[in-house]
Motif scaffolding. Structure first.
Motif, PDB file in Angstrom:
ATOM      1  N   ARG A 106      -0.580  11.046   9.629  1.00  0.00           N
ATOM      2  CA  ARG A 106      -1.777  11.825   8.711  1.00  0.00           C
ATOM      3  C   ARG A 106      -2.601  11.114   7.967  1.00  0.00           C
ATOM      4  O   ARG A 106      -3.478  11.778   7.412  1.00  0.00           O
ATOM      5  CB  ARG A 106      -0.912  13.000   8.161  1.00  0.00           C
ATOM      6  N   GLU A 107      -2.340   9.935   7.728  1.00  0.00           N
ATOM      7  CA  GLU A 107      -3.269   9.073   6.919  1.00  0.00           C
ATOM      8  C   GLU A 107      -3.489   7.818   7.690  1.00  0.00           C
ATOM      9  O   GLU A 107      -2.298   7.167   8.012  1.00  0.00           O
ATOM     10  CB  GLU A 107      -2.635   8.774   5.430  1.00  0.00           C
ATOM     11  N   PRO A 142      13.002   9.841  -4.287  1.00  0.00           N
ATOM     12  CA  PRO A 142      11.829   9.279  -3.958  1.00  0.00           C
ATOM     13  C   PRO A 142      11.633   9.302  -2.458  1.00  0.00           C
ATOM     14  O   PRO A 142      12.413   8.994  -1.640  1.00  0.00           O
ATOM     15  CB  PRO A 142      12.065   7.862  -4.312  1.00  0.00           C
ATOM     16  N   ARG A 143      10.496   9.926  -2.205  1.00  0.00           N
ATOM     17  CA  ARG A 143      10.171  10.085  -0.744  1.00  0.00           C
ATOM     18  C   ARG A 143       8.584  10.202  -0.375  1.00  0.00           C
ATOM     19  O   ARG A 143       7.818  10.296  -1.347  1.00  0.00           O
ATOM     20  CB  ARG A 143      10.783  11.404  -0.174  1.00  0.00           C
ATOM     21  N   VAL A 144       8.267   9.968   0.835  1.00  0.00           N
ATOM     22  CA  VAL A 144       6.653  10.158   1.097  1.00  0.00           C
ATOM     23  C   VAL A 144       6.543  11.230   1.976  1.00  0.00           C
ATOM     24  O   VAL A 144       7.671  11.712   2.556  1.00  0.00           O
ATOM     25  CB  VAL A 144       6.175   8.861   1.566  1.00  0.00           C
ATOM     26  N   LEU A 145       5.344  11.978   1.993  1.00  0.00           N
ATOM     27  CA  LEU A 145       5.132  12.897   2.830  1.00  0.00           C
ATOM     28  C   LEU A 145       5.077  12.695   4.307  1.00  0.00           C
ATOM     29  O   LEU A 145       4.847  11.483   4.521  1.00  0.00           O
ATOM     30  CB  LEU A 145       3.600  13.573   2.636  1.00  0.00           C
ATOM     31  N   LYS A 146       5.383  13.610   5.028  1.00  0.00           N
ATOM     32  CA  LYS A 146       5.571  13.390   6.566  1.00  0.00           C
ATOM     33  C   LYS A 146       4.280  12.633   6.962  1.00  0.00           C
ATOM     34  O   LYS A 146       3.329  13.699   6.763  1.00  0.00           O
ATOM     35  CB  LYS A 146       6.048  14.697   7.207  1.00  0.00           C
ATOM     36  N   TRP A 201      -7.861  11.261   6.705  1.00  0.00           N
ATOM     37  CA  TRP A 201      -6.703  11.984   6.697  1.00  0.00           C
ATOM     38  C   TRP A 201      -6.630  13.264   7.758  1.00  0.00           C
ATOM     39  O   TRP A 201      -7.841  14.068   7.740  1.00  0.00           O
ATOM     40  CB  TRP A 201      -6.508  12.729   5.284  1.00  0.00           C
ATOM     41  N   TYR A 239      -7.303  18.565   5.537  1.00  0.00           N
ATOM     42  CA  TYR A 239      -6.876  19.015   4.244  1.00  0.00           C
ATOM     43  C   TYR A 239      -7.939  19.408   3.365  1.00  0.00           C
ATOM     44  O   TYR A 239      -8.983  18.757   2.784  1.00  0.00           O
ATOM     45  CB  TYR A 239      -6.302  17.715   3.805  1.00  0.00           C
ATOM     46  N   TYR A 264       4.032  13.944  -2.906  1.00  0.00           N
ATOM     47  CA  TYR A 264       4.488  15.333  -3.550  1.00  0.00           C
ATOM     48  C   TYR A 264       4.121  15.355  -5.043  1.00  0.00           C
ATOM     49  O   TYR A 264       4.219  14.225  -5.770  1.00  0.00           O
ATOM     50  CB  TYR A 264       6.013  15.152  -3.378  1.00  0.00           C
ATOM     51  N   TYR A 307       7.642   3.861  -4.992  1.00  0.00           N
ATOM     52  CA  TYR A 307       8.130   2.733  -4.146  1.00  0.00           C
ATOM     53  C   TYR A 307       9.122   1.979  -4.407  1.00  0.00           C
ATOM     54  O   TYR A 307      10.049   1.508  -3.594  1.00  0.00           O
ATOM     55  CB  TYR A 307       6.641   2.127  -4.017  1.00  0.00           C
ATOM     56  N   ASP A 332       0.801  -1.083  -0.030  1.00  0.00           N
ATOM     57  CA  ASP A 332      -0.238   0.142  -0.002  1.00  0.00           C
ATOM     58  C   ASP A 332       0.789   1.140  -0.143  1.00  0.00           C
ATOM     59  O   ASP A 332       1.967   1.321   0.640  1.00  0.00           O
ATOM     60  CB  ASP A 332      -0.950   0.015   0.939  1.00  0.00           C
ATOM     61  N   PHE A 334       2.981  10.167   6.382  1.00  0.00           N
ATOM     62  CA  PHE A 334       2.340   9.264   5.283  1.00  0.00           C
ATOM     63  C   PHE A 334       2.960   7.881   5.510  1.00  0.00           C
ATOM     64  O   PHE A 334       4.332   8.161   5.803  1.00  0.00           O
ATOM     65  CB  PHE A 334       2.111   9.687   4.078  1.00  0.00           C
ATOM     66  N   ARG A 335       2.592   6.967   5.046  1.00  0.00           N
ATOM     67  CA  ARG A 335       3.470   5.521   4.820  1.00  0.00           C
ATOM     68  C   ARG A 335       3.390   4.741   3.509  1.00  0.00           C
ATOM     69  O   ARG A 335       2.234   4.700   3.182  1.00  0.00           O
ATOM     70  CB  ARG A 335       3.040   4.841   6.232  1.00  0.00           C
ATOM     71  N   ASP A 336       4.417   4.109   3.242  1.00  0.00           N
ATOM     72  CA  ASP A 336       4.402   2.732   2.578  1.00  0.00           C
ATOM     73  C   ASP A 336       4.317   1.869   3.420  1.00  0.00           C
ATOM     74  O   ASP A 336       4.740   1.600   4.319  1.00  0.00           O
ATOM     75  CB  ASP A 336       5.659   2.901   1.838  1.00  0.00           C
ATOM     76  N   PHE A 337       3.749   0.781   2.789  1.00  0.00           N
ATOM     77  CA  PHE A 337       3.443  -0.551   3.709  1.00  0.00           C
ATOM     78  C   PHE A 337       4.114  -1.692   2.586  1.00  0.00           C
ATOM     79  O   PHE A 337       3.685  -1.772   1.457  1.00  0.00           O
ATOM     80  CB  PHE A 337       2.091  -1.136   3.793  1.00  0.00           C
ATOM     81  N   LEU A 338       5.134  -2.164   3.364  1.00  0.00           N
ATOM     82  CA  LEU A 338       5.981  -3.258   2.507  1.00  0.00           C
ATOM     83  C   LEU A 338       4.883  -4.557   2.628  1.00  0.00           C
ATOM     84  O   LEU A 338       4.258  -4.558   3.606  1.00  0.00           O
ATOM     85  CB  LEU A 338       7.384  -3.321   3.192  1.00  0.00           C
ATOM     86  N   LYS A 398      -9.743   4.662   4.761  1.00  0.00           N
ATOM     87  CA  LYS A 398      -8.645   5.652   4.994  1.00  0.00           C
ATOM     88  C   LYS A 398      -9.239   7.049   5.530  1.00  0.00           C
ATOM     89  O   LYS A 398     -10.357   7.470   4.654  1.00  0.00           O
ATOM     90  CB  LYS A 398      -7.840   5.905   3.867  1.00  0.00           C
TER      91      LYS A 398
END
Lengths: 459, 459
Positions: free
Chosen positions: B141-142, B7-11, B130, B86, A50, A109, A44, B13-17, B128
């Motif tokens: 934040r999510e 490549p980065r995600v917003l503070k 936010w 938001y 951004y 990702y 996910d 927020f999360r990627d899930f492995l 989800k």
């Protein structure tokens, strides 16, 4: 009293009532079960990213001071996609946007987590995406995508697994499909062979629109790009799969386009290998076809490309498309990550199932309910329902007392789509029970819990 | 070559492995299975709504010309919640925002669709939400919420069903819980009885913070609101469930607060009815307790309120809270819709399961893989894998040829969390097979497909 705020949803957005949402769930769960059985694992990513990540480029003009609305004037020269993106500035002054597909976030990702993944990496991702589309074309601004890819493998076995998985996943939903396959690299080799390598992008895009615009418009467009003589060759190539049924076998078509592209090549050999895999796996002759007019307009495909058509409803268009790319994450990483993948549009597929009267038969998840005779016995009714649940029978408890009008509960249970209503007696937990078949409108009295479990399980 | 975009995600927020996402899926599926077995059905609503819907009031100052960032200066006097939303203007000039919970959209949904729903209506919604929270407090934040409600019933049986379902759902995840129950209406009756009805909101909010601030701070705050003498009575009331174990039974506590609130009332009778339901349903004595200090700060609760604590990890706080409200959708409809509901915070629950070492044991969804000996046999490997899948054994096919180094495939399969690898021979489909137990590092040769299906199924 404050004024009432009109309850409404945004144009292009949707509420889902339980019957529709249950169908969406059941279909999604079926797709997931199929993907998992092939060893694909879920990931996910955030809904919000951004903007420069999603746009795929460093943005010179972050929206200032606030939003750049999709389609607004803030992105002069922006592409169609850029105009459709929901983009704004967050409280930390970040230029952010809602994801418009699952491919770009996956590229980001893969670049970010490449050290944590095991390659070849087989993943699926089911999630909402947002686009400020023109809703008059029957499109939604919020919709669900289901993407699956194998990255980190250049093997034809990976191409084939994606094709086989599409067929298997859609078959498990009761859909017969034909997957039309082509190879972008072979198309390009053919273009080079006839001296048109410099016009590849325009030609591929024109051919990609063939099904929509028809052969006459395509011919005119190709003549404008490539001239009369070359257009003749182009049409010969893209029509190579369109002969009579006996003539347009995968092998015959492959032989023809191999010759037209200057003889055997790694690309034609890959297609031959895929055909071998298809035969060996026991696929039917109609399951896969080779159609040189399939090009997929998207620039990032470099290898095998494919589209999936319903045998019974070809006119709805491709419900699952994809292909092989040789550099997924080049915008975010110096490492080349190749792969092959595909995307199912859930909305279009559900529309297709509905047209074909093949939606899964679902009314509720429960099949039975305990009638409420005396409210003060509600604890006993829950204990009774628990016995059925323990036997694997979803069973709900009706909450409002019947007050002598049990028929009201029958009506409610029928509206909920339940099949059985269990009517407790004086001793709800240990005394005899009555069961009513709601469709048959018949009661059977004097049953035990075990009798009823056997009856419902046998049904 | 274009510059690489980081490549980065917003503070926040999360990627899930895959390992984390598989756990989230399995836990969500377990929760859904439990809710469905009680007859609850799913709904869905848009991520994006009109801002006035989410803020619950007509907005005088739509953001102009662009965004009002959460926490920005566009909403002078905005509440904490408003500052965290938001919110931005879309391309059609609409003042829109991302949903910050699932309750407000449900109220809007119930008002909009009341003619299409069957009451009492039992729904769940997993999705989800936010919020531009301060991430330094360890918040995201999510995040994902799981809400379930019964609306259109004032029955104590509905209150009880929600309580029972929470216990049942969490038990099925291996969690022992105590659900602390109270009644907001009875608390208010007590306040009226001692002449404090005008200070109800302040007092409830102060008491709600008791667990966080401690008894001394609470006493000071109450004295400031209600004076010394009343504070004594308030502390007696909210401590009524806190005697010795023998003394603080549900019945004893109920007797005490009934007396303190001026004698029997509809509210005390409802609590007595709930206790009867608990006894009748076979609930353990520790499963539910009556705690008059539970008030839930939110204004919209009017009846029973509750919080859920883990027996083994009480300090993590309530992982599932809720209560009864008598007017869910008053902002959007003239019809009163009463109900009772609750919300599970998925992130907090997963953190709790992790702390307790009770996360479901999951490594991959597949248990077995077919080794790739010769790439050109990949079609046969897929046909072989299909036999295992048809027998209910998720089985993947490895895609990269071993080139004599089969051990590399063992390592990959182990990293993927697979248990078995099946090594095909010269005749993959009909000849003898070898199976390797990856943990035991042992091969068994000369097996048929049926032998292997039996072996894996028995494991």
């Amino acid at each position: 009293m404050a004024a009432i705020i009109e309850p409404r949803v945004l144009k292009g957005f949707r509420d889902f009532l339980p019957p529709a949402e249950m169908i969406r769930r059941i279909i999604t769960e079926s797709i997931e079960a199929s993907l998992r059985s092939f060893g694909f694992v879920p990931i996910d990513t955030p809904a919000l990213e951004y903007a420069e990540i999603l746009f795929g480029k460093s943005l010179q003009n972050p929206p200032s001071p606030g939003v750049v609305p999709p389609g607004g004037s803030g992105t002069p020269g922006g592409s169609e996609t850029e105009k459709q993106i929901y983009r704004f500035t967050d409280s930390g002054g970040r230029d952010v946007a809602l994801r418009f597909d699952l491919t770009v976030p996956f590229a980001r990702y893969a670049a970010l987590h490449q050290q944590e993944l095991h390659f070849p990496f087989k993943r699926y991702h089911i999630g909402k995406v947002w686009r400020g589309e023109n809703t008059q074309r029957g499109r939604y601004r919020e919709f669900t995508q289901c993407d699956f890819d194998i990255i980190g493998s250049d093997s034809p076995a990976a191409d084939f697994e994606i094709l086989l998985m599409i067929r298997s996943t859609l078959q498990s939903l009761g859909l017969d499909v034909t997957i039309k396959v082509n190879h972008r690299g072979l198309f390009n080799r053919f273009l080079s062979h006839i001296g048109l390598e410099g016009r590849s992008v325009e030609i591929l895009r024109t051919v990609d629109k063939l099904a929509k615009t028809g052969i006459d418009v395509t011919r005119e467009s190709l003549i404008a790009i490539a001239g009369e003589a070359n257009t003749q060759k182009l049409l010969e190539f893209i029509s190579a799969g369109r002969g009579s049924a006996a003539d347009n076998s995968f092998e015959n078509t492959l032989e023809r386009i191999t010759a037209l592209s200057g003889g055997p090549s790694p690309e034609s050999e890959r297609l031959a290998m895929l055909k071998r895999f298809m035969n060996d796996s026991g696929a039917g002759s109609g399951d896969f076809s080779l159609d040189p007019s399939i090009t997929r307009g998207l620039d990032y495909y470099t290898g095998v490309v494919f589209e999936t058509f319903l045998t019974e409803l070809p006119d709805i268009g491709s419900i699952c498309s994809g292909g092989r790319y040789d550099n997924l994450a080049g915008l975010y990483s110096k490492n080349c990550i190749c792969g092959v993948g595909s995307s199912i549009g859930l909305d279009r597929m559900i529309a297709a199932l509905e047209s074909l009267d093949k939606l899964p038969a679902v009314s509720g998840f429960s099949v039975a309910a305990i009638a409420c005779i005396k409210q003060e016995d509600s604890g006993l009714y829950q204990a009774l329902a628990a016995k059925f649940r323990q036997a694997g029978i979803p069973c709900e408890v009706l909450l409002e007392p019947a007050s002598g009008q049990l028929v009201k509960q029958f009506v409610l249970a029928e509206k909920k789509g339940l099949r059985w209503i269990i009517i407790p007696g004086e001793n709800p937990l240990n005394g005899p029970l009555t069961i009513r078949n709601l469709a048959g409108r018949k009661n059977i009295e004097g049953l035990s819990v075990d009798d009823i479990i056997a009856m419902i399980s046998d049904f």
